[in-house]
Scaffold this motif. Sequence first.
Motif, short mmCIF file in Angstrom:
data_model
loop_
_atom_site.label_atom_id
_atom_site.label_comp_id
_atom_site.label_asym_id
_atom_site.label_seq_id
_atom_site.Cartn_x
_atom_site.Cartn_y
_atom_site.Cartn_z
N UNK A 134 -27.80 3.30 27.12
CA UNK A 134 -28.05 3.37 25.68
C UNK A 134 -29.74 3.35 25.36
N UNK A 135 -30.24 2.58 26.01
CA UNK A 135 -31.68 2.58 25.91
C UNK A 135 -32.25 3.91 26.06
N UNK A 136 -31.80 4.46 27.18
CA UNK A 136 -32.38 6.06 27.38
C UNK A 136 -32.10 6.76 26.37
N UNK A 137 -30.87 6.62 25.90
CA UNK A 137 -30.41 7.79 24.84
C UNK A 137 -31.06 7.41 23.23
N UNK A 138 -31.36 6.52 23.24
CA UNK A 138 -31.99 5.99 21.88
C UNK A 138 -33.41 6.39 21.90
N UNK A 139 -34.10 6.15 23.23
CA UNK A 139 -35.64 6.91 23.14
C UNK A 139 -35.58 8.20 22.55
N UNK A 140 -35.22 9.18 23.08
CA UNK A 140 -35.49 10.59 22.44
C UNK A 140 -34.93 10.65 21.13
N UNK A 189 -22.32 1.07 22.96
CA UNK A 189 -22.49 0.03 23.58
C UNK A 189 -21.58 -1.41 23.07
N UNK A 190 -20.98 -1.16 21.58
CA UNK A 190 -20.38 -2.39 21.46
C UNK A 190 -18.96 -2.22 21.86
N UNK A 191 -18.38 -1.16 22.30
CA UNK A 191 -17.19 -0.94 22.76
C UNK A 191 -17.19 -1.34 24.20
N UNK A 192 -18.13 -1.17 24.90
CA UNK A 192 -18.50 -1.61 26.25
C UNK A 192 -18.48 -3.19 26.31
N UNK A 193 -19.12 -3.83 25.10
CA UNK A 193 -19.17 -5.50 25.03
C UNK A 193 -17.68 -5.82 24.68
N UNK A 194 -16.70 -5.04 23.83
CA UNK A 194 -15.50 -5.58 23.76
C UNK A 194 -14.74 -5.49 24.98
N UNK A 195 -15.07 -4.53 25.93
CA UNK A 195 -14.29 -4.72 27.25
C UNK A 195 -14.59 -5.66 27.71
N UNK A 249 -46.05 -10.98 15.38
CA UNK A 249 -45.50 -9.86 16.29
C UNK A 249 -43.96 -9.50 16.10
N UNK A 250 -43.89 -8.27 15.88
CA UNK A 250 -42.64 -7.70 15.74
C UNK A 250 -42.06 -6.82 16.92
N UNK A 251 -40.91 -7.17 17.45
CA UNK A 251 -40.44 -6.56 18.47
C UNK A 251 -39.75 -5.29 18.09
N UNK A 252 -40.37 -4.23 18.74
CA UNK A 252 -39.69 -2.85 18.54
C UNK A 252 -39.22 -2.48 19.56
N UNK A 253 -37.83 -2.08 19.74
CA UNK A 253 -37.22 -2.02 21.08
C UNK A 253 -35.98 -1.05 21.02
N UNK A 254 -35.60 -0.33 22.05
CA UNK A 254 -34.16 0.26 22.00
C UNK A 254 -33.18 -0.51 22.89
N UNK A 255 -33.72 -1.56 23.16
CA UNK A 255 -32.63 -2.30 24.33
C UNK A 255 -32.04 -3.18 23.50
N UNK A 256 -30.65 -3.09 23.64
CA UNK A 256 -29.71 -3.99 22.99
C UNK A 256 -29.36 -4.87 23.79
N UNK A 257 -29.96 -6.20 23.62
CA UNK A 257 -29.71 -7.45 24.44
C UNK A 257 -28.27 -7.97 24.02
N UNK A 258 -28.08 -9.09 24.95
CA UNK A 258 -26.82 -9.67 24.67
C UNK A 258 -27.05 -10.52 23.63
N UNK A 259 -26.45 -11.05 22.70
CA UNK A 259 -26.67 -11.79 21.46
C UNK A 259 -27.50 -12.93 21.92
N UNK A 260 -27.31 -13.67 23.06
CA UNK A 260 -27.91 -14.86 22.99
C UNK A 260 -29.30 -14.81 23.62
#
Lengths: 511, 126
Positions: free
Chosen positions: A266-272, A317-323, B83-94
């Motif tokens: 997901x991270x790699x898809x989001x960057x472009x 990403x969210x479907x993977x989390x549901x799974x 400080x503002x986090x700008x990321x494309x990484x979706x972390x686990x909620x916690x």
Amino acid sequence: MDTYKVLTNKAVARIFWLYSANAFVIIGLWLALAYYGVSSTISLAVMLSVLLVLLLLSSYWVVNFTMKPLAYVRQGILHVSSNTSRLSAPQVEELQFGRELATQLLGNVYTMAAQTTHTTRQQQATTEVAYDQTFLNALPTPVFTVTGSGVLHYINDAGLLFLGQPITARAELQNKNIYDVLNLTFPNEATYETWLQNARSKVLKATISWERVRLVDANNTPIKQFDMAASYSKAGGEIESIITIFDHSDLYNKDDQEISFVAMAVHELRTPLTVMRGYIEVFEDELGPTLSPELKDFMHKMNASAQQLTAFVSNILNVARVEENQLLLTLQKHNLKEIMVSAVSDLQLRAAVHGKHIELSVPDTIPDVAVDRISLHEVINNLVDNAIKYSDKSDKIIISAHTESGMVQIDVQDFGLGIPDSVVPKLFDKFYRSHRSKVQIGGTGLGLYLCKAIVTALGGNIWVHTKEGAGSTFSFTIEPYSEDKHAAGASQDGIMRGAHGWIKNHSMYRR
Amino acid sequence: MDKKPNLLCIEDENFIGELYTRALTHAGYDVKVIADGEAALAESLTNAYDIILLDIMLPSMSGVEILRRLKDQSQTPPLKAKIIITTNLDQEESTREKIEKMADGYLVKAEITPRELVAYLQQIKL
């Protein structure tokens, strides 16, 4: 007076009267013989013979009554002894001579027998408990035995180690409520507590196991992650259920810390995508005024497609989390109208490039709701996206909200293709999209599956009313925010819920 | 505001850095972009910035580590920067919650355009 003395006196008295009676008989006999002039030699012989007979009879009688209490006591002893051919208990009340003594002796015998039995049983019980504890402490897995009132009955050595407690803490822990000792969260609504309550009302014995249970501290931070099994028995005496834990903290923690393949993808898809959306915006802003209407339209379509792809990437990403039971929502108080206005403004461009217009109708009186904002956004996004896809030639999509039976209901209505009745039941299944193949419409069949998972986690329901050729209305409910329900027991960050419902094992304990 | 606000953009993706620089410069910010984690940490510690945009996936040192160092009162005097986090990484909620608590904002880059980033930053009180 001593019962033995009483007995002796009685015997002496009886024997005295017996021999007196014998003497009277002999004297009477002697007088009678003298009266009839029987010779003295003969009368002496007769008297001696009668005396002999009388003595024999008297002795027999004396022996008989003096021995009788002994017979009763003997019967009593044999009755309580562990002899297999047991005699029935003697009926001492029948006894006339020596009842006091027999009663007393039998009383003593019974008392002693009862004490012996008790001691033996106690010794057996102590041995059993000691054996149980030795056995439990030899086990490498944590074991907790729990009473019917929810109190920890026994925790083995491995259990203490698991909780990071010294052996000396056992006595203290064993008086506590199990929910105090083990503050657990479960990946779905089938918690230990709900299972136990169900078992209590339905069965005599039950067993169950869970995967990925968490032991959490007061801040809901996981301390341990493990699989867990429990047994329940109605006839288990003091112990109602036994919990066994298989600690997999190392394995499961590693899973959680490592960025999953899906998160990485997901991270790699989001960057472009970020880059594309950024450059498109620059072009729109700076070239927009100079472009022909056609090119402007192309620009909008490019932008809308990039937006759609971005939304889809989040869906994956969210479907993977549901799974993986990892979709955890944080319910907080939100203004529904604000969320809906913001969602619709994000979607308006996508609708516009497909020639659709979204009408939003939310009364100002709509109550605040208890939701996870991003997830609610996602549900609306998916439903509107579907409405755009299936609107066909109609150009209107209506989103509205109203209160219904204590819940807040949101409807997304289109006037397009509608859905055949035969596929409606499968509509919320993962990857289900067979009816779509009839027309050229893109999609993965993940959207409605995700919507259902999120709405369920938010405590609501989702359904559809549809008619082929007339369009579909997808409706879902969410809970209005209530101080009582959502503020009580919630951390400052709101209530955490899993994709399959409540995850705290706490409702009973909070009560 | 008399002086232009200083903004440090810690971002290893050149295109994103370029886009943000362009949009933010137009909006009146003085923007500096650094791609390397350790260099970015050193630059942040000069306390010359009003806003720091911090990516999480960075070479040599992760954004979370940089954030931790910047917010560690025993190692770093309090910085004036938001400080503002700008990321494309979706972390686990916690994990995300922990990061959000340390930072002043958390944005998923793919969800916003440079124009929306500017709008977001302008509503932050410096």
